[in-house]
Design an enzyme around this catalytic site. Structure first.
Site, PDB file in Angstrom:
ATOM      1  N   CYS A   1       0.821  -1.226   0.000  1.00 50.62           N
ATOM      2  CA  CYS A   1       0.000   0.000   0.000  1.00 50.62           C
ATOM      3  C   CYS A   1       0.853   1.275   0.000  1.00 50.62           C
ATOM      4  O   CYS A   1       1.613   1.535   0.933  1.00 50.62           O
ATOM      5  CB  CYS A   1      -0.926   0.005   1.212  1.00 50.62           C
ATOM      6  SG  CYS A   1      -1.907   1.519   1.289  1.00 50.62           S
TER       7      CYS A   1
ATOM      8  N   LYS B   1     -10.430  -8.925   5.983  1.00 49.46           N
ATOM      9  CA  LYS B   1     -10.171  -7.917   7.015  1.00 49.46           C
ATOM     10  C   LYS B   1     -10.669  -8.399   8.375  1.00 49.46           C
ATOM     11  O   LYS B   1     -11.836  -8.799   8.490  1.00 49.46           O
ATOM     12  CB  LYS B   1     -10.886  -6.613   6.643  1.00 49.46           C
ATOM     13  CG  LYS B   1     -10.375  -5.987   5.357  1.00 49.46           C
ATOM     14  CD  LYS B   1     -11.221  -4.809   4.925  1.00 49.46           C
ATOM     15  CE  LYS B   1     -10.803  -4.325   3.564  1.00 49.46           C
ATOM     16  NZ  LYS B   1     -11.738  -3.399   2.936  1.00 49.46           N
TER      17      LYS B   1
ATOM     18  N   VAL C   1      -6.478   0.829   4.977  1.00 49.21           N
ATOM     19  CA  VAL C   1      -5.232   1.157   5.659  1.00 49.21           C
ATOM     20  C   VAL C   1      -4.643   2.375   4.950  1.00 49.21           C
ATOM     21  O   VAL C   1      -4.940   2.588   3.768  1.00 49.21           O
ATOM     22  CB  VAL C   1      -4.228  -0.027   5.612  1.00 49.21           C
ATOM     23  CG1 VAL C   1      -4.716  -1.173   6.459  1.00 49.21           C
ATOM     24  CG2 VAL C   1      -3.924  -0.482   4.187  1.00 49.21           C
TER      25      VAL C   1
ATOM     26  N   SER D   1      -4.199   8.840   5.322  1.00 52.93           N
ATOM     27  CA  SER D   1      -2.758   9.095   5.403  1.00 52.93           C
ATOM     28  C   SER D   1      -2.411  10.582   5.528  1.00 52.93           C
ATOM     29  O   SER D   1      -1.510  10.950   6.291  1.00 52.93           O
ATOM     30  CB  SER D   1      -2.039   8.479   4.199  1.00 52.93           C
ATOM     31  OG  SER D   1      -2.549   9.017   2.994  1.00 52.93           O
TER      32      SER D   1
HETATM   33  N1  LIG Z   1      -7.403   8.031   1.139  1.00 53.22           N
HETATM   34  C1  LIG Z   1      -6.852   6.894   1.851  1.00 53.22           C
HETATM   35  C2  LIG Z   1      -6.619   5.770   0.842  1.00 53.22           C
HETATM   36  C3  LIG Z   1      -6.150   4.482   1.521  1.00 53.22           C
HETATM   37  C4  LIG Z   1      -6.339   3.276   0.603  1.00 53.22           C
HETATM   38  O1  LIG Z   1      -6.933   3.354  -0.490  1.00 53.22           O
HETATM   39  N2  LIG Z   1      -5.851   2.109   1.073  1.00 53.22           N
HETATM   40  C5  LIG Z   1      -6.079   0.881   0.344  1.00 53.22           C
HETATM   41  C6  LIG Z   1      -4.808   0.029   0.259  1.00 53.22           C
HETATM   42  S1  LIG Z   1      -3.506   0.830  -0.614  1.00 53.22           S
HETATM   43  C7  LIG Z   1      -7.076   0.019   1.102  1.00 53.22           C
HETATM   44  O2  LIG Z   1      -7.014  -0.082   2.308  1.00 53.22           O
HETATM   45  N3  LIG Z   1      -7.994  -0.635   0.377  1.00 53.22           N
HETATM   46  C8  LIG Z   1      -8.888  -1.571   0.964  1.00 53.22           C
HETATM   47  C9  LIG Z   1     -10.295  -1.391   0.522  1.00 53.22           C
HETATM   48  O3  LIG Z   1     -10.587  -0.356  -0.119  1.00 53.22           O
HETATM   49  O4  LIG Z   1     -11.114  -2.285   0.782  1.00 53.22           O
HETATM   50  C10 LIG Z   1      -5.560   7.313   2.551  1.00 53.22           C
HETATM   51  O5  LIG Z   1      -4.893   8.242   2.065  1.00 53.22           O
HETATM   52  O6  LIG Z   1      -5.236   6.756   3.622  1.00 53.22           O
END
Ligand SMILES: N[C@@H](CCC(=O)N[C@@H](CS)C(=O)NCC(=O)O)C(=O)O
Length: 212
Positions: free
Chosen positions: A14, A41, A54, A67
């Site tokens: 990620c 999850k 995450v 983030s």
């Molecule tokens: N806007 C979020 C994006 C986080 C994101 O897209 N994480 C992805 C992994 S890279 C995730 O957890 N995806 C799981 C899902 O959407 O089910 C941030 O900046 O933290």
């Protein structure tokens, strides 16, 4: 050095997790790191991550998600070394280019990685990168806004740590002729925090993810 217990909940490939790890490394604070399986999850994770995504950073007993929000909080909790410009206009510039990265670059980069609409997304990513290349030309110095490594750089670095995987997937010519961006990418990859934050088997993890 930390007056809080920090626990970062992660997923191997990620890029958003990597952004926050880079900031933690720059700040030199101790933190625990756990990896979860996004295809399965855990219940405890869904309870603390409203969008099921995450990174989540647990600060003592408080889970913080997103983030960019995590990174700005780290900047406030641990002001040294400073990672945001002091002047409000430069600070806004940093924030705006962080949003640009998330809204313009990350979408097509992700879709290219899983090879969805490859031609269309390659074009979108390339034109987004051209605009960054142009902007870098306006800010002399090693990093995005000058010679100080900041929050905006923590957000752009994961694009470059994934470049080896992108090349292996056949998308490596995206930087052709974008010399400012190429130099910037090299500077980011040399940064110790970027190296420390990179998941050890990142290229393999990205390639495995791209295969589904
Ligand atoms: N806007 C979020 C994006 C986080 C994101 O897209 N994480 C992805 C992994 S890279 C995730 O957890 N995806 C799981 C899902 O959407 O089910 C941030 O900046 O933290």
């Amino acid at each position: 050095m930390s007056d809080h217990d920090l626990h970062l909940i992660s997923f191997e490939s990620c890029p958003y997790v990597e952004r926050s790890r880079i900031v933690l490394e720059e700040k030199g604070v101790d933190y625990d790191l756990s990896f979860i399986d996004l295809d399965d999850k855990p219940e405890w994770f869904l309870e603390i991550s409203p969008r099921g995504k995450v990174p989540v950073l647990e600060v003592d007993d408080t889970p913080i998600f997103e983030s960019s929000v995590i990174n700005e909080m780290l900047e406030e909790l641990y002001p040294e070394p400073a990672m945001f410009p002091q002047d409000p206009v430069s600070r806004a510039e940093a924030r705006a280019w962080i949003v640009y990265n998330s809204d313009v670059l990350m979408g097509p980069a992700y879709l290219l990685m899983i090879d969805k609409n490859a031609d269309e997304n390659r074009e979108s990513l390339r034109s987004g990168l051209e605009r960054v290349d142009q902007e870098l030309g306006e800010h002399p110095g090693r990093y995005f806004l000058g010679d100080d490594f900041g929050l905006v750089d923590a957000v752009y670095a994961p694009l470059f740590t994934r470049w080896e995987a992108m090349t292996k997937l056949g998308h490596g010519d995206l930087l052709d002729g974008l010399d400012e961006l190429r130099d910037y990418g090299h500077a980011l990859l040399e940064r110790p925090s970027v190296q420390a934050a990179r998941y050890d088997d990142l290229t393999e993890a990205v390639l495995a993810y791209s295969e589904g």
